[in-house]
Design an enzyme around this catalytic site. Structure first.
Site, PDB file in Angstrom:
ATOM      1  N   GLU A 300       0.815  -1.225   0.000  1.00 36.94           N
ATOM      2  CA  GLU A 300       0.000   0.000   0.000  1.00 36.94           C
ATOM      3  C   GLU A 300       0.850   1.278   0.000  1.00 36.94           C
ATOM      4  O   GLU A 300       0.797   2.058   0.946  1.00 36.94           O
ATOM      5  CB  GLU A 300      -0.891   0.017   1.252  1.00 36.94           C
ATOM      6  CG  GLU A 300      -1.845  -1.138   1.339  1.00 36.94           C
ATOM      7  CD  GLU A 300      -2.521  -1.246   2.709  1.00 36.94           C
ATOM      8  OE1 GLU A 300      -3.623  -1.801   2.758  1.00 36.94           O
ATOM      9  OE2 GLU A 300      -1.939  -0.781   3.713  1.00 36.94           O
ATOM     10  N   GLY A 302       1.844   5.019  -0.498  1.00 38.74           N
ATOM     11  CA  GLY A 302       1.124   6.282  -0.632  1.00 38.74           C
ATOM     12  C   GLY A 302       2.092   7.367  -1.052  1.00 38.74           C
ATOM     13  O   GLY A 302       2.199   7.722  -2.216  1.00 38.74           O
ATOM     14  N   ARG A 303       2.882   7.852  -0.066  1.00 34.93           N
ATOM     15  CA  ARG A 303       3.767   9.000  -0.336  1.00 34.93           C
ATOM     16  C   ARG A 303       4.788   8.700  -1.412  1.00 34.93           C
ATOM     17  O   ARG A 303       5.234   9.623  -2.094  1.00 34.93           O
ATOM     18  CB  ARG A 303       4.446   9.451   0.951  1.00 34.93           C
ATOM     19  CG  ARG A 303       5.791   8.824   1.241  1.00 34.93           C
ATOM     20  CD  ARG A 303       6.368   9.316   2.544  1.00 34.93           C
ATOM     21  NE  ARG A 303       5.480   8.966   3.639  1.00 34.93           N
ATOM     22  CZ  ARG A 303       5.366   9.655   4.753  1.00 34.93           C
ATOM     23  NH1 ARG A 303       6.078  10.746   4.925  1.00 34.93           N
ATOM     24  NH2 ARG A 303       4.557   9.250   5.709  1.00 34.93           N
ATOM     25  N   CYS A 373      -0.977  32.833  12.180  1.00 32.07           N
ATOM     26  CA  CYS A 373      -0.720  33.448  13.483  1.00 32.07           C
ATOM     27  C   CYS A 373      -0.165  32.447  14.488  1.00 32.07           C
ATOM     28  O   CYS A 373      -0.774  32.191  15.536  1.00 32.07           O
ATOM     29  CB  CYS A 373      -1.996  34.074  14.015  1.00 32.07           C
ATOM     30  SG  CYS A 373      -2.649  35.290  12.886  1.00 32.07           S
ATOM     31  N   TYR A 403       0.297  14.153   1.868  1.00 32.19           N
ATOM     32  CA  TYR A 403      -0.018  14.722   3.182  1.00 32.19           C
ATOM     33  C   TYR A 403       0.097  16.244   3.203  1.00 32.19           C
ATOM     34  O   TYR A 403       0.300  16.842   4.255  1.00 32.19           O
ATOM     35  CB  TYR A 403       0.838  14.065   4.279  1.00 32.19           C
ATOM     36  CG  TYR A 403       0.730  12.550   4.230  1.00 32.19           C
ATOM     37  CD1 TYR A 403      -0.447  11.932   4.624  1.00 32.19           C
ATOM     38  CD2 TYR A 403       1.748  11.752   3.713  1.00 32.19           C
ATOM     39  CE1 TYR A 403      -0.589  10.550   4.533  1.00 32.19           C
ATOM     40  CE2 TYR A 403       1.619  10.376   3.619  1.00 32.19           C
ATOM     41  CZ  TYR A 403       0.449   9.776   4.028  1.00 32.19           C
ATOM     42  OH  TYR A 403       0.305   8.434   3.924  1.00 32.19           O
TER      43      TYR A 403
HETATM   44  C1  LIG Z   1      -0.513   5.546   6.064  1.00 30.76           C
HETATM   45  C2  LIG Z   1      -0.723   4.163   5.581  1.00 30.76           C
HETATM   46  C3  LIG Z   1      -0.249   3.767   4.327  1.00 30.76           C
HETATM   47  C4  LIG Z   1       0.557   4.669   3.434  1.00 30.76           C
HETATM   48  O1  LIG Z   1       1.703   5.163   4.044  1.00 30.76           O
HETATM   49  P1  LIG Z   1       2.771   5.960   3.162  1.00 30.76           P
HETATM   50  O2  LIG Z   1       3.823   6.363   4.127  1.00 30.76           O
HETATM   51  O3  LIG Z   1       2.071   7.129   2.555  1.00 30.76           O
HETATM   52  O4  LIG Z   1       3.251   5.015   2.111  1.00 30.76           O
HETATM   53  C5  LIG Z   1      -0.542   2.493   3.888  1.00 30.76           C
HETATM   54  N1  LIG Z   1      -1.257   1.622   4.656  1.00 30.76           N
HETATM   55  C6  LIG Z   1      -1.730   1.968   5.868  1.00 30.76           C
HETATM   56  C7  LIG Z   1      -2.507   1.000   6.644  1.00 30.76           C
HETATM   57  C8  LIG Z   1      -1.479   3.238   6.369  1.00 30.76           C
HETATM   58  O5  LIG Z   1      -1.934   3.573   7.589  1.00 30.76           O
END
Ligand SMILES: *Cc1c(COP(=O)(O)O)cnc(C)c1O
Length: 446
Positions: A300, A302-303, A373, A403
């Site tokens: 999974e 993401g970043r 602020c 993010y």
């Molecule tokens: C946050 C998260 C991701 C993605 O994390 P990245 O650092 O963006 O790759 C994948 N799986 C779960 C369960 C997460 O909580």
């Protein structure tokens, strides 16, 4: 008091470090996929820019590297309906963790079967929505969720496809990972205490629930495979035990957290291919030791897909020189800040930036700050920028695609910036910029 002791590091040039593939300096101007940033800025700043081809290539690299397996793009890092569609076109599935993320993926036309649903506290309404849309996997995160989900599935006459999130005791970030027997956090079910075993057994025994696999997520900003390999071994040891007790484990999802470079100083993460090769060999060795078939693998990221492809373009406002114990620091304010990037305030995250205008001025120790602020409203704590940066200059901050917009707020009643995807074919809003009607329209009329 010496001026030199405030040493700062300039941003790496386009094409290196944290910058996306299609950012360049052409005839003195910063360009993204051939579009001058000064032309893009005409629509207003701050604006998040996405290098579309850079992002889709990163997505494809994970799909190529996993081969026979599934890549779930972690939508929490940044999601829009069009982006979700691009990910599916590249062969990915979408990982969601809330009703909003699930609805966004569905709005992009993502088939339910290609969506995963996470969450440590899912509402009945969210579980119903997931089942009604045939979501492919629901990752169960607590003992109570078994009964909650079973009741809803029975009522709807469905069988809920379940993964179980386990805590392996492995926590990773950067090059380091630690393995402990203790788990003191809100996510997952413990392997050590038997909580995970009880939940898997309850799912396997319920007619309205089907057990599809085990899930583990060990941290974020992980640069090499060792932590994932340790987690894989722990998950597979548990899979071996389940298999011997008559419960097959068809799939293992090892989560996200693949690291990226935020500044030129950050170490480069291993390639997608090397990462998956390391994970796969650990998985296969653990399965051989347990004498079980190798389950299907999913991950999974993401970043590592959305992060480096995204940048924030700001306009510089006020500047001032401030005396510190170590010398003079220049403060450069921009027209955004903690409302569009909370990570420096939340995690002490580091970033780097380039100025659009070419200048011969020497670099000076600079702190880039926002317009909010709070004195903690810092965009970049320490960077070397040309000494003549002044009001009206365009400043581009690297690696804000993950993010950034997804954690953005309206603090100080600002309009949240839009996200503009840029490619050689043109530009498209992934999220349009907010208007004053969006912000003021929430208030009841007086
Ligand atoms: C946050 C998260 C991701 C993605 O994390 P990245 O650092 O963006 O790759 C994948 N799986 C779960 C369960 C997460 O909580």
């Amino acid at each position: 008091m010496s001026f030199a002791s405030l040493a700062s590091i300039p941003a790496p040039e386009p094409g290196t470090g944290p910058w996306p593939a299609n950012l360049a300096r052409t005839e003195g101007k910063l360009t993204l996929a051939g579009h001058a940033l000064s032309d893009l800025a005409v629509r207003g700043t701050p604006v998040y820019l996405v290098d579309e081809n850079d992002m889709t290539s990163r997505a494809r690299a994970w799909v190529d590297a996993i081969g026979d397996g599934d890549v779930y793009y972690a939508g929490k890092s940044f999601l829009s309906p069009l982006l979700a569609r691009w990910m599916v076109e590249e062969g990915l599935c979408i990982d969601t963790a809330s009703e909003g993320e699930l609805r966004t993926a569905l709005a992009g036309g993502v088939p339910g079967e290609k969506i995963g649903l996470h969450g440590n506290s899912k509402s009945d309404a969210l579980l119903e929505l997931a089942l009604e849309n045939n979501v492919g996997r629901i990752v169960v995160d607590s003992p109570g969720e078994v009964e909650q989900l079973a009741d809803i599935a029975s009522r709807l006459g469905r069988v809920a496809p379940c993964f179980v999130r386990v805590t392996t005791g492995v926590h990773a970030g950067g090059h380091e990972f630690i393995a402990t027997a203790h788990e003191d956090q809100k996510f997952g079910l413990s392997l050590a205490t038997g909580a995970a075993r009880d939940v898997v057994t309850a799912i396997a025994n319920h007619p309205n629930l089907s057990f599809l696999g085990l899930h583990s997520h060990i941290g974020s900003q992980i640069l090499d495979p060792e932590g994932f390999a340790a987690a894989a071994s722990a998950v597979i040891a548990f899979a071996g035990e389940l298999t011997r007790n008559g419960i097959a484990v068809p799939e293992v999802d090892l989560g996200g957290g693949y690291g990226i470079q935020y500044t030129g100083e950050d170490p480069q993460p291993v390639s997608e291919k090397q990462m998956l090769a390391g994970i796969r060999s650990a998985l296969e060795a653990a399965c051989a030791a347990e004498g079980i078939d190798v389950p299907r693998l999913s991950i999974e990221p993401g970043r590592s897909i959305s992060g480096p492809s995204g940048m924030t373009l700001y306009t510089v406002g006020a500047t001032k020189d401030v005396m510190t114990d170590d010398g003079v620091r220049r403060y450069v304010s921009v027209d955004g800040g903690m409302s569009d990037n909370i990570r420096p305030a939340l995690y002490g995250a580091d970033y780097t930036a380039l100025v659009d205008r070419v200048t011969d001025a020497e670099g000076v120790p600079t702190r880039v700050v926002g317009m909010h602020c709070e004195s903690g409203d810092i965009v970049i704590k320490d960077v070397s920028l040309p000494g003549d940066v002044s009001r009206g200059d365009l400043l581009l901050v690297a690696a804000t695609g993950a993010y950034g917009r997804s954690m953005a707020s309206n603090y100080n009643m600002i309009k949240r910036p839009g996200v503009l995807a840029v490619s050689d074919r043109g530009t498209t809003w992934l999220v349009r910029p907010e208007t004053w009607e969006d912000v003021l329209g929430l208030f009841p009329e007086l």
